[in-house]
Design a protein around this motif. Structure first.
Motif, PDB file in Angstrom:
ATOM      1  N   GLU A 208       0.969  -0.821   0.443  1.00 52.08           N
ATOM      2  CA  GLU A 208      -0.046   0.257  -0.012  1.00 52.08           C
ATOM      3  C   GLU A 208       0.824   1.159   0.124  1.00 52.08           C
ATOM      4  N   SER A 209       0.419   2.475  -0.827  1.00 54.74           N
ATOM      5  CA  SER A 209       1.128   3.397  -0.744  1.00 54.74           C
ATOM      6  C   SER A 209       0.181   4.369  -1.232  1.00 54.74           C
TER       7      SER A 209
ATOM      8  N   TRP B 176      -1.366   7.058   0.657  1.00 56.67           N
ATOM      9  CA  TRP B 176      -2.215   6.885   1.350  1.00 56.67           C
ATOM     10  C   TRP B 176      -1.926   8.827   2.194  1.00 56.67           C
TER      11      TRP B 176
ATOM     12  N   ASP C 133      -3.840   6.712  -3.110  1.00 54.75           N
ATOM     13  CA  ASP C 133      -3.715   5.450  -2.428  1.00 54.75           C
ATOM     14  C   ASP C 133      -3.889   4.945  -3.650  1.00 54.75           C
TER      15      ASP C 133
ATOM     16  N   ARG D 224      -3.611  -0.040  -3.505  1.00 55.10           N
ATOM     17  CA  ARG D 224      -3.472  -1.450  -2.576  1.00 55.10           C
ATOM     18  C   ARG D 224      -3.622  -1.997  -3.709  1.00 55.10           C
TER      19      ARG D 224
ATOM     20  N   ASP E 221      -8.116  -1.623  -5.010  1.00 51.84           N
ATOM     21  CA  ASP E 221      -8.960  -0.731  -5.587  1.00 51.84           C
ATOM     22  C   ASP E 221      -9.778  -0.252  -6.649  1.00 51.84           C
TER      23      ASP E 221
END
Length: 80
Positions: free
Chosen positions: A37-38, A40, A45, A47, A68
């Motif tokens: 994940e990155s 955020w 975002d 995932r 997502d």
């Protein structure tokens, strides 16, 4: 003393842009998922659940499922 985060094996060759897969039916998922994940922190975002998969020709691919919307499966790299 800090412990580095656990990471899985990484492929020797990453694609510049992941390529969408029509289906993963021909692949055998061998290891995973490893969630990455990155974004955020900046509102971008992302995932993904990454897997090591064996292709019909026995090549090993690094594939992910986009969690997502719009979702889907992609190949992101290849192991040597």
């Amino acid at each position: 003393h800090s412990t580095p985060p656990a990471t899985g094996p990484r492929p020797l060759w990453l694609m510049n842009e992941p390529r969408a897969l029509d289906s993963i039916r021909a692949l055998t998922l061998l290891r995973g998922p490893e969630r990455i994940e990155s974004g955020w922190w900046d509102g971008a975002d992302m995932r993904r659940d990454y897997y090591i998969a064996r292709a019909p020709d026995a090549a090993l691919w690094w594939v992910f499922e986009q969690l997502d919307p719009p979702g889907g499966w992609y190949v992101h790299g290849f192991f040597g």
